[in-house]
Design an enzyme around this catalytic site. Structure first.
Site, PDB file in Angstrom:
ATOM      1  N   GLU A 256       0.826  -1.209   0.000  1.00 50.16           N
ATOM      2  CA  GLU A 256       0.000   0.000   0.000  1.00 50.16           C
ATOM      3  C   GLU A 256       0.860   1.258   0.000  1.00 50.16           C
ATOM      4  OE1 GLU A 256      -4.133  -1.674   1.960  1.00 50.16           O
ATOM      5  OE2 GLU A 256      -2.797  -0.533   3.287  1.00 50.16           O
TER       6      GLU A 256
ATOM      7  N   CYS B 127      -1.510   6.745   9.769  1.00 49.10           N
ATOM      8  CA  CYS B 127      -0.298   6.172  10.341  1.00 49.10           C
ATOM      9  C   CYS B 127      -0.607   4.917  11.157  1.00 49.10           C
ATOM     10  CB  CYS B 127       0.351   7.236  11.232  1.00 49.10           C
ATOM     11  SG  CYS B 127       1.855   6.691  12.032  1.00 49.10           S
TER      12      CYS B 127
ATOM     13  N   CYS C  92       3.420   8.613   0.684  1.00 48.99           N
ATOM     14  CA  CYS C  92       3.902   7.674   1.704  1.00 48.99           C
ATOM     15  C   CYS C  92       4.073   6.322   1.030  1.00 48.99           C
ATOM     16  CB  CYS C  92       2.894   7.594   2.849  1.00 48.99           C
ATOM     17  SG  CYS C  92       3.324   6.358   4.096  1.00 48.99           S
TER      18      CYS C  92
ATOM     19  N   CYS D 174       5.958  -6.933   7.211  1.00 46.33           N
ATOM     20  CA  CYS D 174       7.013  -6.408   8.087  1.00 46.33           C
ATOM     21  C   CYS D 174       7.455  -7.503   9.049  1.00 46.33           C
ATOM     22  CB  CYS D 174       6.490  -5.199   8.862  1.00 46.33           C
ATOM     23  SG  CYS D 174       7.765  -4.338   9.813  1.00 46.33           S
TER      24      CYS D 174
END
Length: 349
Positions: free
Chosen positions: A95, A340, A108, A115
């Site tokens: 994304e 975020c 971003c 991750c």
């Protein structure tokens, strides 16, 4: 007979391409032309390379591939933030977000598929890391989001933040090469000062940034200036303590003279007290810095909540009184899970 495996042409440097072209019986300057098409003009196919002969374009298509990233889907938030799901050549999904404000137009971007870190408040941290995102795939995210910014809002990108999915410093070589291609004169020619790489805090890699004397901005996702609290929400702190991070940041600053940004999400009844603000102010003394206080964006995997408005103001005001440059960053794109800590591909790769 086994089919010849095509090589990713964007994995080669210009000197390497010149050697390949010479071996193909082509003049070396043709490599310069192709390189310009790839990195300055952002060509997504060899057919676009109109100043090359048809024969050469066919030869390139036979031997090489451009693993162009595609937009799989997009969602537009009420505040005009756009979240994109990008499809990579091997069908993995990542994304990237376009964040428009009155002052800037920010992309971003993601540096990993998933991750390997397990930060408790971050949706990406609950995903398995499948692989690193290559330099050309990071570059493509920037190109596609820039096109989107111009098409939707008539304004090109002003800033790029490596704050999407993944830990950039665990994909060090590809992140630095992507920044080279984004900032180079024979690339997108954007300023280093408009690029920020955000890390959860890997001390030895922060030192490496210093050794490489990088010119872009560094942000550290701090979120607690107390080891016990930081261990709880960011298990990486157990191997990269605040003391180790402070030492690494001092080394980084001595080499680059770049101030550091600390990102600090304020969680209700966890890290939002006056003592927490005092601990943070003390940590801020290590190197010149500024603090971005970030609203927490709830995710379904975790039961943290955002600090109350009055606590957030008291926290920020304490830091400001200590002479620390402090900004409260309001969430963008929360309604489409683009804020975020909310990025996590739901479709499944």
């Amino acid at each position: 007979m086994e089919k010849l495996q095509k090589k990713d042409i964007r994995a080669f440097t210009l000197p390497q391409l010149k050697v390949l072209f010479t071996e193909m019986g082509e003049k070396a300057f043709r490599a310069n032309q192709v390189y310009e098409w790839l990195w300055k003009k952002s060509a997504r196919s060899f057919e676009e390379m109109s100043n090359l002969s048809k024969n050469l374009r066919e030869q390139l298509d036979l031997n090489f591939v451009i693993n162009a990233v595609k937009i799989n889907s997009s969602q537009i938030s009420a505040d005009r933030t756009i979240k994109n799901t990008f499809k990579l050549h091997d069908t993995h999904l990542i994304e990237g977000v376009l964040i428009p404000t009155s002052e800037r137009m920010t992309a971003c971007v993601s540096s990993q598929v998933g991750c390997s870190l397990t930060c408790k408040f971050c949706a990406t941290g609950y995903m398995e890391r499948k692989r690193n995102v290559t330099a050309d795939e990071i570059y493509d995210q920037v190109v596609l989001i820039n096109q989107q910014a111009i098409e939707k809002y008539g304004i090109p990108l002003s800033n790029i933040v490596y704050m999407g999915m993944g830990e950039p410093l665990l994909n060090y070589a590809h992140v630095l090469r992507s920044i080279d291609r984004i900032t180079a004169e024979d690339g997108l020619n954007m300023s280093y000062k408009r690029i920020t790489v955000s890390t959860a805090g890997i001390a030895k890699m922060i030192k490496k940034l210093g050794d490489d004397e990088v010119k872009f901005n560094l942000a550290l996702s701090l979120h607690a200036a107390d080891d016990t609290k930081r261990n709880e929400i960011m298990p990486i702190n157990e191997q990269n303590t605040l003391e180790a991070l402070a030492e690494a940041l001092k080394y980084y600053y001595s080499k680059t003279k770049n101030p550091v940004t600390y990102e600090y999400i304020v969680f209700n009844d966890l890290n939002d007290g006056l003592q927490d603000a005092m601990d943070l102010a003390k940590f801020c003394k290590h190197v010149p810095c500024k603090v971005n206080i970030i609203e927490y964006n709830p995710i379904s995997f975790a039961d943290y909540t955002n600090a109350t408005e009055d606590k957030l103001d008291i926290f920020a005001n304490y830091l400001k009184k200590q002479g620390i440059n402090t900004v409260i960053r309001r969430s963008r794109g929360k309604d489409i899970d683009a804020a975020c800590g909310q990025l996590a591909v739901k479709e499944g790769a």
